[in-house]
Scaffold this motif. Sequence first.
Motif, PDB file in Angstrom:
ATOM      1  N   GLY A 133       0.792  -1.225   0.000  1.00 18.12           N
ATOM      2  CA  GLY A 133       0.000   0.000   0.000  1.00 18.12           C
ATOM      3  C   GLY A 133       0.818   1.266   0.000  1.00 18.12           C
ATOM      4  N   GLY A 134       1.971   1.246  -0.686  1.00 27.31           N
ATOM      5  CA  GLY A 134       2.926   2.341  -0.595  1.00 27.31           C
ATOM      6  C   GLY A 134       2.360   3.710  -0.887  1.00 27.31           C
ATOM      7  N   GLU A 135       1.583   3.827  -1.960  1.00 26.76           N
ATOM      8  CA  GLU A 135       1.074   5.141  -2.339  1.00 26.76           C
ATOM      9  C   GLU A 135       0.162   5.703  -1.261  1.00 26.76           C
ATOM     10  N   LEU A 136      -0.763   4.882  -0.762  1.00 29.72           N
ATOM     11  CA  LEU A 136      -1.693   5.350   0.268  1.00 29.72           C
ATOM     12  C   LEU A 136      -0.976   5.569   1.595  1.00 29.72           C
ATOM     13  N   VAL A 137      -0.021   4.691   1.912  1.00 30.65           N
ATOM     14  CA  VAL A 137       0.719   4.812   3.169  1.00 30.65           C
ATOM     15  C   VAL A 137       1.492   6.130   3.209  1.00 30.65           C
ATOM     16  N   MET A 138       2.197   6.456   2.134  1.00 27.58           N
ATOM     17  CA  MET A 138       2.979   7.691   2.124  1.00 27.58           C
ATOM     18  C   MET A 138       2.083   8.924   2.104  1.00 27.58           C
ATOM     19  N   GLN A 139       0.934   8.833   1.451  1.00 25.68           N
ATOM     20  CA  GLN A 139      -0.027   9.937   1.483  1.00 25.68           C
ATOM     21  C   GLN A 139      -0.545  10.159   2.900  1.00 25.68           C
ATOM     22  N   LEU A 140      -0.795   9.062   3.629  1.00 24.31           N
ATOM     23  CA  LEU A 140      -1.277   9.154   5.003  1.00 24.31           C
ATOM     24  C   LEU A 140      -0.223   9.804   5.895  1.00 24.31           C
ATOM     25  N   ALA A 141       1.040   9.403   5.723  1.00 24.41           N
ATOM     26  CA  ALA A 141       2.121   9.995   6.516  1.00 24.41           C
ATOM     27  C   ALA A 141       2.228  11.496   6.251  1.00 24.41           C
ATOM     28  N   GLU A 142       2.123  11.883   4.994  1.00 26.85           N
ATOM     29  CA  GLU A 142       2.197  13.305   4.647  1.00 26.85           C
ATOM     30  C   GLU A 142       1.029  14.074   5.259  1.00 26.85           C
ATOM     31  N   ALA A 143      -0.144  13.451   5.256  1.00 22.08           N
ATOM     32  CA  ALA A 143      -1.332  14.131   5.769  1.00 22.08           C
ATOM     33  C   ALA A 143      -1.261  14.366   7.274  1.00 22.08           C
ATOM     34  N   THR A 144      -0.684  13.410   8.009  1.00 19.42           N
ATOM     35  CA  THR A 144      -0.653  13.524   9.473  1.00 19.42           C
ATOM     36  C   THR A 144       0.657  14.098  10.004  1.00 19.42           C
ATOM     37  N   GLY A 145       1.671  14.191   9.138  1.00 18.55           N
ATOM     38  CA  GLY A 145       2.957  14.704   9.576  1.00 18.55           C
ATOM     39  C   GLY A 145       3.843  13.682  10.250  1.00 18.55           C
ATOM     40  N   ALA A 146       3.429  12.420  10.256  1.00 15.29           N
ATOM     41  CA  ALA A 146       4.249  11.365  10.864  1.00 15.29           C
ATOM     42  C   ALA A 146       5.423  11.026   9.942  1.00 15.29           C
TER      43      ALA A 146
END
Length: 389
Positions: A129-142
């Motif tokens: 799930g790389g694309e969604l995982v990295m988008q999630l990290a960017e969205a939350t700042g983690a």
Amino acid sequence: MPRRLLILGSTGSIGTQALDVVRAAPEGTFEIVGLAAGRQWEPLVAQAREFGVDLIALGDEETASRASAAWDGGRVLHGPEGLVHLVLESGADLVLNALVGAAGLGPTVATLGEGIDLALANKESLVVGGELVMQLAEATGARVLPVDSEHSALWQLVEAESRGGSLEAGTIDTLVLTASGGPFRGRTRADLGDVGVEQALDHPTWAMGGKITIDSATLMNKGLEVIEAHHLFGTPYDRIDVVVHPQSIIHSYVTLCDGVALAHLGHPDMKAPIAFALNHPERRPIPMRPLNLAEVGQLTFEPADEETFRCLPLAREAGREGGTAPCILNAANEIAVHAFLNGRIGFLRIAEIVEATLDEVAPRSVHAFEMLYDADRAAREAAAALVAG
């Protein structure tokens, strides 16, 4: 204030070495706030007692029940939901995900969704799930902090060369992952027709778990790492290379726009990348033998044999296809490797089953994590039927 650390997969190779890093750190550096394992409840309970942890999780209900009966020091969670609750309830500010396989995706999503920094040793989270995982990290700042030795090396090189900026804004042309070549380096397909599990598990330089060791023998591990590097560094696949380096001293290197290459060197010991991720942005001393190149003597390199070891090009092709294709690749590989380890198929059948599953299960674009779980299930069913047939 100590860093509040949750370790998922604490009884495995990465998890136990991470606890060694914690033990060696100055007092007050880390506080272990939760631990999780698959089925090894006895060592998990022993770890919980040693580190004063009162919240643990196990992969299934049976082993969790045994742990609960033997340990009165806290609460025992179980199953995929238990892993997610462990992330949410532990109060961690850093989670080390060292789980094996696609089971690591749920805790990765939970960690990043809460804005918690993630030290990632579960490469399947990014493969699936790389694309969604990295988008999630960017969205939350983690932050996603790579723990694989190759990606840790690239991270350190990219961070230094880009001076904190993005890869595209810097001077790096190519990321180069090194591979030991595994136990069957130099052999042809004809040589591999009757190799057994014991031979495939005899890795020449790294001590790892069974699944990842077989992935190293097929070069699937390097293919998964190519996909992982693509997501971690936002790098196109045509700028990610693989070279075989049997000594495993150079963990990765980068080529620059002026023809120069920068490499990351060290003994093949996972404690170094684990410690770098857990302590980042600081670098702390750890008890490791310094590298002496005069003692090493020579470093050799050769191209990867993608005709013999078909898993590497299959992974690269799935990465380029995108969507659910890498998820299908990973699921089929997990089924095939498990079948090989249990003596149900031969070594060469691993790549054949992965390729046939990719042909059978059509990839789709991904808009939600639920689509990945559906693709994973379909691929496992198709691969299991191929194993049985």
